[in-house]
Motif scaffolding. Structure first.
Motif, short mmCIF file in Angstrom:
data_model
loop_
_atom_site.label_atom_id
_atom_site.label_comp_id
_atom_site.label_asym_id
_atom_site.label_seq_id
_atom_site.Cartn_x
_atom_site.Cartn_y
_atom_site.Cartn_z
N HIS A 217 0.80 -1.22 0.00
CA HIS A 217 0.00 0.00 0.00
C HIS A 217 0.84 1.27 0.00
N GLY A 218 2.16 1.14 -0.01
CA GLY A 218 3.02 2.30 -0.08
C GLY A 218 2.96 3.19 1.14
N VAL A 219 2.81 2.58 2.32
CA VAL A 219 2.66 3.34 3.56
C VAL A 219 3.81 3.01 4.51
N HIS A 220 4.52 4.03 4.96
CA HIS A 220 5.45 3.85 6.07
C HIS A 220 4.62 3.67 7.35
N VAL A 221 5.07 2.80 8.23
CA VAL A 221 4.26 2.43 9.40
C VAL A 221 5.09 2.52 10.67
N VAL A 222 4.51 3.13 11.70
CA VAL A 222 5.01 3.05 13.06
C VAL A 222 4.00 2.22 13.84
N MET A 223 4.42 1.05 14.31
CA MET A 223 3.50 0.09 14.89
C MET A 223 3.93 -0.29 16.31
N GLY A 224 3.04 -0.11 17.26
CA GLY A 224 3.31 -0.54 18.63
C GLY A 224 3.04 -2.02 18.81
N VAL A 225 4.02 -2.76 19.27
CA VAL A 225 3.88 -4.20 19.47
C VAL A 225 4.43 -4.59 20.84
N ILE A 226 4.00 -5.75 21.32
CA ILE A 226 4.66 -6.40 22.43
C ILE A 226 5.61 -7.41 21.82
N GLU A 227 6.89 -7.15 21.97
CA GLU A 227 7.94 -7.96 21.34
C GLU A 227 8.48 -8.99 22.33
N ARG A 228 8.66 -10.18 21.86
CA ARG A 228 9.26 -11.24 22.67
C ARG A 228 10.68 -11.49 22.18
#
Length: 307
Positions: free
Chosen positions: A94-105
């Motif tokens: 989709h041509g979108v830069h993303v800042v994504m909040g995740v819980i990382e393991r």
């Protein structure tokens, strides 16, 4: 002009697959609207278990609390896992830069992490929350200076600071020194006072500020998930308040409370340059002869094998 989006939506707690599927749909919606950057809330994938103690008190752990923690771990993601690969694919499609909040393991520890994803490069940066707040320290590890990453986009350099880390003046100064032009603040703070902090940062750093918070109710969580402590909103655990602010402090979009929405704004990137006539926190308005900041960006590994 550079069109950006701030996503205010409910996560799917403890279900990484479903939360990723929701994220893919929202990235597609943002792309169809012509935005080139989308900022999601803190812990959007994995969940923010507000009001939950995991069965702990000083000197006490319970087996039900450990079982709840096991479920929380089960909803987390790894950087090399399928969910993150799907986010990268959606960004590219989709041509979108993303800042994504995740819980990382990572190993046996969870981190509250913001991923920075580029359509061309996939995951090009990450930021693990340096200072979990209060009881967050029970379930999240501490990040270190090696994850103070930024992401270059057609609209400018993007940096991310999570929730109450934004109250750490030295961390903000480090991000300004990295040349951040679009300052992203995924958060779980839905109080009206958060808006004052976001406006202050915009004016202090002469940056665009994009803050995203969930709108989520008790029924989004599993029926047997314990919420032991009452929250101010009752069954509304987080009520949003997402906002987009210009370097002048002008509010371009939001804040919006108590409903899911996507905020959009067209950023005039020249506004940042013009605003530095007045103020540059790491340049002509600084006093390095009096104040200096040293940032340790080395990984803080607990075990190192040397041959």
């Amino acid at each position: 002009m550079y069109k950006v989006a701030v996503v205010q939506a409910a996560a799917v707690p403890f279900d990484a697959d479903a939360a990723t599927r929701r994220s893919e749909q929202l990235i597609a919606e943002v792309g169809a609207a012509g935005a080139e950057l989308a900022v999601f809330p803190e812990a959007f994938i994995g969940g923010y278990p507000k009001g939950t103690s995991f069965g702990t008190a000083i000197g006490i752990r319970t087996e039900p609390g450990r079982a709840e923690y096991e479920r929380y771990v089960g909803g987390s993601v790894t950087l090399d896992g399928p969910e993150v690969a799907r986010l990268a694919a959606a960004s590219a499609e989709h041509g979108v830069h993303v800042v994504m909040g995740v819980i990382e393991r990572l190993g046996n520890t969870l981190y509250c992490t913001a991923l920075m994803i580029s359509p061309e490069g996939g995951v090009v940066g990450k930021h693990r929350k340096l200072m979990p707040t209060g009881s967050e320290r029970l379930v999240w590890g501490f990040g270190d200076g090696s994850t103070l990453d930024t992401m270059d986009t057609p609209g400018g350099r993007v940096g991310t600071v999570l929730c109450w880390e934004n109250y750490m003046p030295l961390l903000r100064q480090a991000m300004y020194a990295k040349g951040v032009q679009i300052y992203c603040a995924p958060t779980a703070d839905d109080r009206p006072t958060w808006q004052s902090t976001m406006q202050h940062i915009a004016i202090e750093g002469r940056t665009f500020v994009l803050s995203s918070c969930q709108v989520i109710t008790r029924d989004a969580f599993p029926d047997d998930h314990p919420v032991e402590h009452a929250v101010p909103g009752g069954d509304t655990l987080m009520r949003g308040g997402s906002v987009i602010i210009a370097p002048s402090g002008e509010v371009l979009a939001g804040p919006v409370f108590d409903e899911e929405t996507i905020l959009y704004a067209e950023l005039d990137m020249g506004a940042k340059t013009r605003s530095h006539l007045d103020f540059d926190a790491v340049g002509h308005y600084s006093r390095p002869d009096v104040f200096t900041l040293t940032v340790n960006e080395a990984p803080a590994d607990s075990v190192r094998f040397v041959r």
